[in-house]
Design a protein around this motif. Structure first.
Motif, PDB file in Angstrom:
ATOM      1  N   GLU A 227       0.876  -1.186   0.000  1.00  0.00           N
ATOM      2  CA  GLU A 227       0.000   0.000   0.000  1.00  0.00           C
ATOM      3  C   GLU A 227       0.901   1.220   0.000  1.00  0.00           C
ATOM      4  OE1 GLU A 227      -2.552  -0.173   3.431  1.00  0.00           O
ATOM      5  OE2 GLU A 227      -3.123  -2.232   2.986  1.00  0.00           O
ATOM      6  N   GLY A 228       0.693   2.140  -0.921  1.00  0.00           N
ATOM      7  CA  GLY A 228       1.575   3.302  -0.941  1.00  0.00           C
ATOM      8  C   GLY A 228       1.108   4.334  -1.944  1.00  0.00           C
ATOM      9  N   ASP A 229       1.957   5.353  -2.113  1.00  0.00           N
ATOM     10  CA  ASP A 229       1.643   6.467  -3.000  1.00  0.00           C
ATOM     11  C   ASP A 229       2.784   6.609  -4.004  1.00  0.00           C
ATOM     12  OD1 ASP A 229       1.274   8.921  -4.204  1.00  0.00           O
ATOM     13  OD2 ASP A 229       0.598   9.924  -2.373  1.00  0.00           O
ATOM     14  N   MET A 230       2.480   6.412  -5.286  1.00  0.00           N
ATOM     15  CA  MET A 230       3.533   6.425  -6.312  1.00  0.00           C
ATOM     16  C   MET A 230       4.193   7.802  -6.457  1.00  0.00           C
ATOM     17  SD  MET A 230       1.078   6.128  -9.614  1.00  0.00           S
ATOM     18  CE  MET A 230      -0.276   7.264  -9.894  1.00  0.00           C
ATOM     19  N   PHE A 231       3.554   8.849  -5.905  1.00  0.00           N
ATOM     20  CA  PHE A 231       4.180  10.177  -5.971  1.00  0.00           C
ATOM     21  C   PHE A 231       5.258  10.318  -4.898  1.00  0.00           C
ATOM     22  CE2 PHE A 231       0.146  10.979  -8.104  1.00  0.00           C
ATOM     23  CZ  PHE A 231       0.601  11.646  -9.237  1.00  0.00           C
ATOM     24  N   HIS A 247      -1.838   8.107 -18.442  1.00  0.00           N
ATOM     25  CA  HIS A 247      -2.911   8.838 -19.145  1.00  0.00           C
ATOM     26  C   HIS A 247      -3.924   9.449 -18.171  1.00  0.00           C
ATOM     27  CE1 HIS A 247      -6.017   5.284 -19.709  1.00  0.00           C
ATOM     28  NE2 HIS A 247      -5.628   5.420 -18.468  1.00  0.00           N
ATOM     29  N   ASP A 248      -3.812   9.060 -16.882  1.00  0.00           N
ATOM     30  CA  ASP A 248      -4.706   9.647 -15.869  1.00  0.00           C
ATOM     31  C   ASP A 248      -4.221  11.020 -15.399  1.00  0.00           C
ATOM     32  OD1 ASP A 248      -6.249   7.318 -15.781  1.00  0.00           O
ATOM     33  OD2 ASP A 248      -5.091   6.442 -14.151  1.00  0.00           O
ATOM     34  N   TRP A 249      -3.002  11.410 -15.815  1.00  0.00           N
ATOM     35  CA  TRP A 249      -2.385  12.596 -15.225  1.00  0.00           C
ATOM     36  C   TRP A 249      -1.862  13.565 -16.270  1.00  0.00           C
ATOM     37  CZ3 TRP A 249      -3.056  12.662 -10.031  1.00  0.00           C
ATOM     38  CH2 TRP A 249      -3.292  11.436  -9.404  1.00  0.00           C
ATOM     39  N   GLY A 250      -1.718  14.829 -15.857  1.00  0.00           N
ATOM     40  CA  GLY A 250      -1.102  15.850 -16.709  1.00  0.00           C
ATOM     41  C   GLY A 250       0.415  15.659 -16.705  1.00  0.00           C
ATOM     42  N   ASP A 251       1.120  16.429 -17.545  1.00  0.00           N
ATOM     43  CA  ASP A 251       2.561  16.223 -17.720  1.00  0.00           C
ATOM     44  C   ASP A 251       3.355  16.423 -16.428  1.00  0.00           C
ATOM     45  OD1 ASP A 251       2.010  15.656 -20.317  1.00  0.00           O
ATOM     46  OD2 ASP A 251       2.829  17.510 -21.157  1.00  0.00           O
ATOM     47  N   ASP A 252       2.980  17.406 -15.601  1.00  0.00           N
ATOM     48  CA  ASP A 252       3.767  17.664 -14.382  1.00  0.00           C
ATOM     49  C   ASP A 252       3.720  16.465 -13.441  1.00  0.00           C
ATOM     50  OD1 ASP A 252       4.326  20.092 -15.401  1.00  0.00           O
ATOM     51  OD2 ASP A 252       2.933  21.230 -14.130  1.00  0.00           O
ATOM     52  N   GLU A 253       2.502  15.901 -13.270  1.00  0.00           N
ATOM     53  CA  GLU A 253       2.373  14.739 -12.380  1.00  0.00           C
ATOM     54  C   GLU A 253       3.107  13.533 -12.979  1.00  0.00           C
ATOM     55  OE1 GLU A 253      -0.406  16.380 -13.385  1.00  0.00           O
ATOM     56  OE2 GLU A 253      -1.347  17.194 -11.575  1.00  0.00           O
ATOM     57  N   MET A 255       5.732  13.538 -14.790  1.00  0.00           N
ATOM     58  CA  MET A 255       7.181  13.716 -14.556  1.00  0.00           C
ATOM     59  C   MET A 255       7.547  13.190 -13.177  1.00  0.00           C
ATOM     60  SD  MET A 255       8.925  15.466 -16.932  1.00  0.00           S
ATOM     61  CE  MET A 255      10.002  16.632 -16.124  1.00  0.00           C
ATOM     62  N   LYS A 256       6.697  13.520 -12.184  1.00  0.00           N
ATOM     63  CA  LYS A 256       6.995  13.077 -10.803  1.00  0.00           C
ATOM     64  C   LYS A 256       6.934  11.553 -10.727  1.00  0.00           C
ATOM     65  CE  LYS A 256       5.311  17.198  -8.532  1.00  0.00           C
ATOM     66  NZ  LYS A 256       4.019  17.806  -8.332  1.00  0.00           N
ATOM     67  N   ILE A 257       5.896  10.952 -11.330  1.00  0.00           N
ATOM     68  CA  ILE A 257       5.751   9.482 -11.267  1.00  0.00           C
ATOM     69  C   ILE A 257       6.957   8.829 -11.951  1.00  0.00           C
ATOM     70  CG2 ILE A 257       4.331   7.511 -12.003  1.00  0.00           C
ATOM     71  CD1 ILE A 257       1.895   9.489 -12.020  1.00  0.00           C
ATOM     72  N   LEU A 258       7.332   9.352 -13.126  1.00  0.00           N
ATOM     73  CA  LEU A 258       8.452   8.748 -13.865  1.00  0.00           C
ATOM     74  C   LEU A 258       9.763   8.905 -13.093  1.00  0.00           C
ATOM     75  CD1 LEU A 258       7.491   9.775 -17.512  1.00  0.00           C
ATOM     76  CD2 LEU A 258       7.799   7.444 -16.674  1.00  0.00           C
ATOM     77  N   GLN A 259       9.894  10.016 -12.367  1.00  0.00           N
ATOM     78  CA  GLN A 259      11.127  10.194 -11.583  1.00  0.00           C
ATOM     79  C   GLN A 259      11.178   9.206 -10.414  1.00  0.00           C
ATOM     80  OE1 GLN A 259      10.831  14.415 -11.092  1.00  0.00           O
ATOM     81  NE2 GLN A 259      11.834  14.793 -13.059  1.00  0.00           N
ATOM     82  N   ARG A 260      10.013   8.973  -9.750  1.00  0.00           N
ATOM     83  CA  ARG A 260       9.978   7.978  -8.645  1.00  0.00           C
ATOM     84  C   ARG A 260      10.307   6.590  -9.202  1.00  0.00           C
ATOM     85  NH1 ARG A 260       8.961  12.266  -6.529  1.00  0.00           N
ATOM     86  NH2 ARG A 260      11.189  12.268  -6.920  1.00  0.00           N
ATOM     87  N   CYS A 261       9.815   6.291 -10.411  1.00  0.00           N
ATOM     88  CA  CYS A 261      10.073   4.974 -11.022  1.00  0.00           C
ATOM     89  C   CYS A 261      11.555   4.837 -11.356  1.00  0.00           C
ATOM     90  CB  CYS A 261       9.245   4.794 -12.294  1.00  0.00           C
ATOM     91  SG  CYS A 261       7.489   4.701 -11.963  1.00  0.00           S
TER      92      CYS A 261
END
Ligand SMILES: C[S@@+](CC[C@H](N)C(=O)[O-])C[C@H]1O[C@@H](n2cnc3c(N)ncnc32)[C@H](O)[C@@H]1O
Length: 340
Positions: A227-231, A247-253, A255-261
């Motif tokens: 259980e967690g938050d990908m951001f 596709h659920d998010w705008g570009d700024d969000e 970017m954050k998800i891709l950086q966490r990944c």
């Protein structure tokens, strides 16, 4: 006159959605499938799970879905209705994702926000937030039935599309991969498909707590649940599938998800993010209706968007990845590999 006809068709488009949902709710395709041969209107009416049937209304519904939508055949010789290629995928045990998608997608809580579309064009919150006062994700977190249906719908699409992708492309896609974290993996449908084909890959599903706890699927030991938050953070793995997340998010969000990944995958071991998404093509020569409708759906309900190949490449590069490879698979699902 042609203009009036076209505008009138668009104006009445909701009738097609509602007639489709009605056919699924009444289980008409299931009744015909179980009966194995065409049925008269009276036979169909008797088989419906309704206390009474208004035969006039039922006949007009069938006339609409036969003659306008092509969902059933009508044999004029014996006045019997039969399944068509289209209604075959409305049979519940066909394993097609169509039934859960229709039951989940054509609902008052998802249709209401479209009334706020015009206001949302001025900017600010999404149409969904303007209409409901909360985001789509907060709505799902606080409405257990909607959450269950949403996750079931997503799971059904995943089993059909991602399952086929893993069978056809898994050998090269997961080559050298020992562990994956399916970020936003919902009820674990994708992770199970991976484990089924590649039992040696250690699979973890990361999702919000209400999704993991609300999943009716057995939390078997073949998949690990986090259980967690990908951001905030993503557990370490060789590869991170991101299926129908960005596709659920705008570009700024994104970017954050891709950086966490990126932080979660090791660059030495050929680590990569495996994005499974639609790649839209703006080309008047092709039928763009599904792509553009899905883009509108994402904009209205989640503030997200469907992206072209150029937009995917730019987003991935801006998030600090070295290379991006796009492999078309189906119209609604391409494989986009992002390498660190
Ligand atoms: C469109 S669904 C896709 C589910 C799954 N990947 C699939 O394709 O079947 C998006 C998923 O992202 C999850 N999600 C949304 N916000 C999240 C967050 N902050 N952290 C982790 N997961 C999140 C949702 O709960 C949902 O399961």
């Amino acid at each position: 006159m042609a203009a009036h006809m076209l505008i009138s068709k668009y104006g009445h488009g909701y009738i097609e959605s509602m007639a489709l949902k009605c056919v699924v709710e009444l289980g008409i395709a299931d009744i015909l499938h179980k009966h194995t041969k065409p049925m008269t209107l009276q036979e169909l009416a008797t088989a419906l799970s309704l206390p009474t049937v208004d035969m006039n209304r039922f006949q007009r519904l069938m006339r609409y879905v036969v003659h306008h939508m092509g969902l059933f055949t009508l044999d004029n010789k014996d006045s019997t209705y039969g399944l068509t290629h289209y209604s075959n995928c409305l049979v519940r045990d066909s394993k097609s994702f169509m039934v859960p998608m229709i039951l989940h997608g054509i609902n008052d809580w998802l249709i209401g926000p479209w009334y706020s579309l015009s206001t949302s064009i001025q900017g600010g919150p999404t149409a969904f937030e303007m209409y409901h006062g909360i985001t789509g994700w907060d709505y799902l977190a606080t409405h257990a039935d909607a959450n269950r249906m949403f996750n079931e719908g997503q799971g059904a699409i995943t089993r059909e599309i991602f399952g086929e992708m893993v069978r056809q492309c898994g050998a090269w896609l997961f080559k050298g991969i020992g562990s994956v974290v399916d970020v936003g993996g919902g009820n674990g449908a994708a992770a199970r498909e991976i484990v089924k084909e590649f039992p040696n890959i250690k699979c973890t599903v990361l999702d919000l707590s209400h999704v993991i706890r609300g999943s009716s699927l057995d939390k078997s030991s073949e998949v690990e649940w986090v259980e967690g938050d990908m951001f905030l953070s993503v557990p370490h793995a060789d590869a991170v599938p991101l299926k129908y997340i960005l596709h659920d998010w705008g570009d700024d969000e994104c970017m954050k998800i891709l950086q966490r990944c990126k932080e979660a995958i090791s660059s030495e071991g050929g680590g990569k993010v495996i994005i499974v998404e639609m790649v839209i093509e703006i080309n008047p020569e092709i039928d763009m209706s599904m792509m553009l409708s899905r883009d509108m759906f994402m904009m209205v309900n989640f503030g997200g968007k469907e992206r072209t190949s150029e937009e995917w490449e730019r987003l991935i590069r801006n998030a600090g990845y070295r290379k991006c490879k796009i492999t078309p698979f189906l119209a609604m699902a391409s494989i986009i590999e992002a390498y660190t």
